[in-house]
Design a protein around this motif. Structure first.
Motif: not given
Lengths: 249, 380
Positions: A141-146, A158-161
């Motif tokens: 899983v990429s761009s994991v922020s939590g 994840r932060e997505i657009d």
């Protein structure tokens, strides 16, 4: 479950970057080395998860591909709270090489959760996490922020657009984490600093791998030009400078 | 000689720097304005182990050396001397005094919670009429057989309100002069102790400074540190180590102001070029750098001597006098380099200048340090 946090040994972010005369190597003279900031946040979150998981997470290990001069950085990770460390005794040549070597560590010791910072602050390649999951045939899983663990359930954000995404994940997997995974990196306390000397720091020799990259030359970016202030009324001069001097229009 | 720090010393320096630059900086100006005591920061510094960093781990301390202590004090003081002074008094006066001269029962009962930072200590020596002249103690601790009755007033007491473990220096037998003085551990909640109002100070405004009044305060005799009459000697020996803490604080104040002056001189333009390209500013910065380096070396030398169990009283007096005096000079120049911006609170250097002044006064004025140094030089 065991967590492996991948740690890069990088120059302090305030380092003045210099190269050797041939511009083929980064000049390490006088450089202070630190844990890559994204990896430090990853380690902080891993330790928080261990402390709050009611025994689900049994250990947090850090791994680095680096020569002996990377050990002070690894010991800082131990001082912050990692239970033990593995150093693959090799120069971290490129992302493919690093991912391959870390994959061998994971295969040997069996980690259910592998966490990488989204990039390292030296080469900013953003490639190791994805390559590592391919080597291991783990989901990633990429761009994991939590990241949270409730019993055996692992939930990542994840932060997505335009919004956020929440995913339930099955171990084993690779999490590529970014800013937000922890609020601040943890500062080591005195007890941690003292205990770091007594924790295991295993040194393993690298697996044989092809070298796919060689560096030809380095160049510093051009120095920032002085900022020209133009009166808001003088649009003609602005157009003229953008056209003839900056050559952007 | 080896001028390199160990890996642990560097880690402690970085930890102190990280906490100071990330957390203390956030509210230091507000606390300076309001005088609010930084309870939250003190709790965090305790959790990180800074409040008992010099104490042996068997008494719940960090077991670090004095060189590490100098490095940590410098980093904390670059940002906030009000927090640094809590750390200094707790470590180098109260914890050190009990660990070095107290008995096992006192270490178990008083030292361990101080080393863990669960309790904060205060050192009660100064009086309205006995500051640097510590032999003139008016506070009396009358020997009542199995306890003392303490009466008197102590002034300028750091940690008086936040602290709960006092070391009180008091006269038991005036006929014996300074040999009749005792050092007694007193718990603040003992009946008969009252505090004066929070002192409205020029600098270090969020540190907790009060006068403390003792009115028939009954203290068990087992709280006395060392033999009867050891109090003056105890105070002088303990203050030798305390000077290293305050010298390092002065060093941090100077280097904090210097770093800001360097940064400002790279950004601010005058007459078409950055300040750093004006020789008058560059030379100021060079002179400041030399003074700071000298002060740092004096602090580290005193710390190293203490760690090697060699006499360090003269070295610590030199470090304290020099670092305090150059802190005043360097911070004044830092304000000058900042010009008008230096005179407003947002840029920190005026606060550092106000903080520097106190380092020339407390834990032995610069003049007292010169008495100590000159006596050694003259072989008196």
């Amino acid at each position: 479950m065991k967590i492996l946090v991948c740690i890069s040994n990088v120059p302090d972010t305030t380092t003045k970057i210099k190269f050797n005369n041939e511009k083929t190597e980064f000049d390490k003279t006088g450089v202070q080395w630190i844990i890559n900031p994204w990896d430090e946040l990853a380690l902080t979150r891993a330790l928080e998860l261990k402390e709050t998981s009611n025994g689900v997470i049994t250990a947090v290990t850090v791994a680095t591909v680096g020569l002996i001069d990377s050990e002070p950085t690894i010991r800082k990770a131990l001082a912050i709270g990692a239970d033990n460390a593995v150093r693959v005794n090799a120069n971290p040549k490129d992302a493919y090489y690093v991912a391959g070597q870390i994959a061998e560590v994971v295969k040997k010791d069996g980690y259910e959760i592998v966490i990488c910072g989204i990039e390292s602050s030296d080469y900013n390649g953003s490639a190791v996490g994805g390559m590592l999951s391919e080597f291991l045939e783990y989901s990633s899983v990429s761009s994991v922020s939590g990241m949270n663990i409730d019993g055996g359930n692992i939930v990542v954000n994840r932060e997505i657009d335009g919004g956020k995404e929440t995913l339930a994940v099955k171990a084993p997997f690779v999490a590529v984490v970014q800013k937000g995974i922890a609020i601040n990196p943890r500062i080591p306390n005195m007890r941690g600093i003292m205990m770091a000397k007594t924790k295991s720091l295993a040194v393993v020799e690298p697996a044989a791998m092809d070298e796919l990259t060689s560096y030809e030359t380095y160049e510093l970016p051009a120095a920032k030009a002085a900022c020209k202030m133009i009166s808001a009324e003088n649009v003609k001069e602005l157009i003229d400078l953008l056209h003839n001097e900056a050559k952007v229009i | 000689m080896n001028f390199e720090f160990t890996e642990e010393q560097i880690m402690i320096q970085q930890a102190a720097r990280d906490y100071a630059q990330r957390e203390l900086i956030k509210d230091v100006i507000e606390r300076d304005a309001t005088g609010r005591f930084p309870s939250d920061h003190i709790k965090n510094l305790a959790d990180l182990g800074f409040l008992g960093m010099l104490v042996d781990p068997k008494y719940d301390g960090g077991g670090m050396d004095t060189v590490s202590y100098v490095l940590a004090m410098e980093e904390i003081s670059k940002v906030d001397s009000s927090c640094a002074v809590v750390m200094s008094v707790n470590n180098s006066l109260v914890c050190y005094g009990i660990e070095k001269y107290g008995n096992e029962e006192q270490k178990e009962k008083f030292l361990k919670p101080l080393a863990r930072g669960e309790k904060i200590g205060a050192f009660l020596l100064s009086e309205p009429e006995a500051g640097s002249d510590a032999t003139s103690q008016r506070t009396r601790a009358v020997d009542m057989g199995d306890h003392y009755i303490i009466n008197g007033t102590k002034n300028w007491i750091t940690n008086a309100n936040c602290g709960s473990t006092y070391i009180v220096i008091a006269q038991t037998d005036p006929a014996k002069g300074h040999k009749g003085i005792n050092a007694i551990i007193v718990e603040k909640n003992t009946p008969g102790i009252t505090l004066g109002p929070h002192e409205d100070k020029m600098g270090m405004r969020s540190s907790d400074t009060h006068s403390v009044m003792f009115n028939d305060v009954k203290v068990p005799k087992e709280n006395r540190i060392g033999d009867d009459g050891f109090g003056f000697s105890f105070a002088m020996k303990t203050l030798e180590g305390g000077r290293i803490g305050i010298a390092s604080q002065a060093l941090g104040i100077a280097s904090g102001a210097f770093e800001r002056a360097v940064q400002y001189s790279k950004e601010r333009k005058a007459f078409g070029k950055e300040l750093m390209y004006h020789q008058s500013v560059a030379f100021k910065l060079a002179e400041m750098a030399v003074k700071i380096e000298n002060a740092r070396n004096l602090c580290l030398k005193a710390a190293w001597l203490k760690d090697q169990h060699q006499p360090y009283g003269i070295a610590s007096a030199m470090a304290k006098q020099y670092a305090a005096d150059i802190a005043m000079e360097v911070t004044t120049e830092a304000v000058q380099i900042h010009g008008g911006y230096g005179y407003v609170k947002e840029y920190h250097v005026e606060r550092l200048m106000r903080e520097a002044k106190l380092t020339q006064i407390y834990e032995g004025t610069s003049e007292i340090q010169k008495i100590v140094i000159s006596r050694a030089v003259l072989g008196k």
